[in-house]
Design a protein around this motif. Sequence first.
Motif, PDB file in Angstrom:
ATOM      1  N   UNK A   1      -8.089  -4.750  -1.165  1.00 18.20           N
ATOM      2  CA  UNK A   1      -6.956  -5.185  -0.076  1.00 18.20           C
ATOM      3  C   UNK A   1      -6.174  -3.882   0.631  1.00 18.20           C
ATOM      4  N   UNK A   2      -5.494  -3.866  -0.673  1.00 19.53           N
ATOM      5  CA  UNK A   2      -4.143  -2.106  -0.473  1.00 19.53           C
ATOM      6  C   UNK A   2      -4.837  -0.852   0.586  1.00 19.53           C
ATOM      7  N   UNK A   3      -6.185  -1.159  -0.809  1.00 17.60           N
ATOM      8  CA  UNK A   3      -6.848   0.428   0.041  1.00 17.60           C
ATOM      9  C   UNK A   3      -7.592   0.427   1.661  1.00 17.60           C
ATOM     10  N   UNK A   4      -8.139  -1.125   1.875  1.00 17.50           N
ATOM     11  CA  UNK A   4      -8.785  -1.082   3.255  1.00 17.50           C
ATOM     12  C   UNK A   4      -7.389  -1.169   4.249  1.00 17.50           C
ATOM     13  N   UNK A   5      -5.850  -0.275   3.581  1.00 16.51           N
ATOM     14  CA  UNK A   5      -5.126  -0.389   4.303  1.00 16.51           C
ATOM     15  C   UNK A   5      -4.358   0.645   5.224  1.00 16.51           C
ATOM     16  N   UNK A   6      -5.141   1.591   4.633  1.00 16.29           N
ATOM     17  CA  UNK A   6      -5.321   3.332   4.480  1.00 16.29           C
ATOM     18  C   UNK A   6      -6.476   3.783   5.308  1.00 16.29           C
TER      19      UNK A   6
ATOM     20  N   UNK B   1       0.511  -1.283  -0.088  1.00 20.12           N
ATOM     21  CA  UNK B   1       0.166   0.057  -0.096  1.00 20.12           C
ATOM     22  C   UNK B   1       0.410   1.534  -0.084  1.00 20.12           C
ATOM     23  N   UNK B   2       1.962   1.429   0.761  1.00 20.61           N
ATOM     24  CA  UNK B   2       3.250   2.461   0.402  1.00 20.61           C
ATOM     25  C   UNK B   2       2.805   2.771  -0.943  1.00 20.61           C
TER      26      UNK B   2
ATOM     27  N   UNK C   1      -5.990   6.932  -1.163  1.00 26.86           N
ATOM     28  CA  UNK C   1      -5.668   5.626  -2.324  1.00 26.86           C
ATOM     29  C   UNK C   1      -6.956   6.213  -3.602  1.00 26.86           C
ATOM     30  N   UNK C   2      -8.261   5.330  -2.983  1.00 27.29           N
ATOM     31  CA  UNK C   2      -9.075   5.395  -3.725  1.00 27.29           C
ATOM     32  C   UNK C   2      -8.951   6.707  -4.466  1.00 27.29           C
ATOM     33  N   UNK C   3      -9.458   7.530  -4.254  1.00 28.20           N
ATOM     34  CA  UNK C   3      -9.941   9.193  -4.882  1.00 28.20           C
ATOM     35  C   UNK C   3      -8.976   9.251  -5.507  1.00 28.20           C
ATOM     36  N   UNK C   4      -7.567   9.045  -5.499  1.00 27.40           N
ATOM     37  CA  UNK C   4      -6.308   9.285  -6.480  1.00 27.40           C
ATOM     38  C   UNK C   4      -6.754   8.503  -7.367  1.00 27.40           C
TER      39      UNK C   4
END
Length: 644
Positions: free
Chosen positions: A295-300, A226-227, A269-272
């Motif tokens: 899954x990665x979006x949920x890390x934020x 995610x990072x 992340x999702x918005x961008x």
Amino acid sequence: MSLISSSLLTFYPHHTELSSSASLLLVSSFSGSSKPCSSFPLLRNSSRQIKPLRASSETITETSSISVDNNESDDSTAFQIKARNRIGLLQVITRVFKVLGLKIEKAIVEFEGEFFVKKFFVTDSHGRKIVDHGSLDKIKNALMEAIDDGDGVFSVSSSVPSRGIVVRRAGLLMESGERRAKAERMFGLMDGFLKNDPLSLQKDILHHVEYTVARSRFSFDDFEAYQALSHSVRDRLIERWHDTHQYFKRKDPKRLYFLSLEYLMGRSLSNSVINLGIKDQCADALRQLGFEFEVLAEQEGDAALGNGGLARLSACQMDSLATLDFPAWGYGLRYQYGLFRQVILDGLQHEQPDYWLNFGNPWEIERVHVSYAVKFYGTVEEETLNGEKYKVWVPGEMVEAVAYDNPIPGYGTRNTINLRLWAAKPSGQYDMESYNTGDYINAVVNRQRAETISSVLYPDDRSYQGKELRLKQQYFFVSASLQDIIRRFKETHNDFDNFPDKVALQLNDTLPSLAIAEVMRVLVDEERLSWEKAWGIVCKLFSFTTHTAQPEGLEKIPVDLIGSLLPRHLQVIYDINFMFMEELKRLIGLDYSRLSRMSIVEEGAVKHIRMANLSIVCCHTVNGVSRVHLEILKTRVFKTGGIH
């Protein structure tokens, strides 16, 4: 004072036109009609409808020309470009065709003295001629702005109505000789945008895994992925962000500054990736690396910068301003602990800090070189300069405001604006004094006291200390933001008569209302303007959105608290109120009951400053957040408060 008239869902500034720069888009508005005070812009509006800044449609200059011929070739369109020769120009022209999705079939180059004549035979993305006149005009406009002299970046219209894309070109801070050669060399190293295909995204993700997250590309988990993905997406935002700022810096439009103590921006992340139009490409790239985008979006975690409707409206406002191509900035506070984390024990709610910054925030850019000193406490002294007396605020405490920038991309456009958040840091001067004298404990206390200002969203204000901290937050945010805004204005202008033509300030509820007194203080005490001239400028700067639906919810600040923490601002507010009361007496006579209700200063056992009244008196436009809310404001809140 003045009659509140019918509502409009979109409002534009009353006093000065936004010319070709920006308009003020508000959610819901009410305005004043029927003889408002000449000096006090109570609830007034303008019906002017002004469009955002757009690039010029000129296609011919004294030194350059562009012509189009669809008869010279059976299967392509010929663009003949005559321009003064310079290094890198061929790259610029071919890049414009590429960005517009056009293919160059062949090119012919000839020279006429210091000019060259280039003929490009071009087809569209389907390999066909370009016959639509609108498309041809857009291509010609983009090419002309690219080859024209000037600094910065240029804008061309895309196929989406009312959108813009920005294309890089050389020419930033250009001069002849060595500096020009250096700039051309730097531009040649970074003359294109990052690619958005899955393979390019994979390379960037793995690059950030290795060099930013400092993990092996052969072994990294979901959070590290995610990072790395966030930094890869942020790289693409920064490209657009820089080009947007360079474009508006070159065009010098009127800028809109949105002041709010709360923002609920959601997950960046999702918005961008949605606004950039690369969500599917990111998902494909991650899938091939063994990860799922969801899954990665949920890390934020959510940025804990606000609470409720006021914060969400601020976020929507920033998204809309970016999407509509407005030259806008947002300002707020970078809370270390924002929204509380809810825990239920034995049926009761217990609040715990939300440590949302514990693992860093890949979307923010710390600007350690952008910091301003913010003053508190102290005394007000009087000095004489050239026979005139001026007030000087001698502070008793100083705190540094450090900027953290967050790019806000628009949807369907390359326009990317900035949300600048301030974090409180101790003043190095006082820290050094404490260390030099061996007072290490005091140095630590000073640091903690300074950093507390931006630690918690809305501290408990039931105690005096809580009220003081909340007022400190409000002024800290206002002072840092206005110093930044005035510094930007003074970079290119030296006459404050032009300030309302280049700056529009939007107050999101009464929390930033101290900005009114602060601008007056700066103009009168620091810029040495007369009170009348400064007041005329202030009345053209501000517009105000109120979120309160009940008179009891309107913010009031004890006079003794302001006098202790911000002694000069209390004097300014009293002076504004005196002028306002004198104006009212001329209009409504000596109706003391009504004058008392409308006064900025509330009398009583404990005197208070009514921040909503201050905002209404000084702002040229006032609005609510919905049509229903608007009706409540007109019939209950301000009528009950005496403003009707």
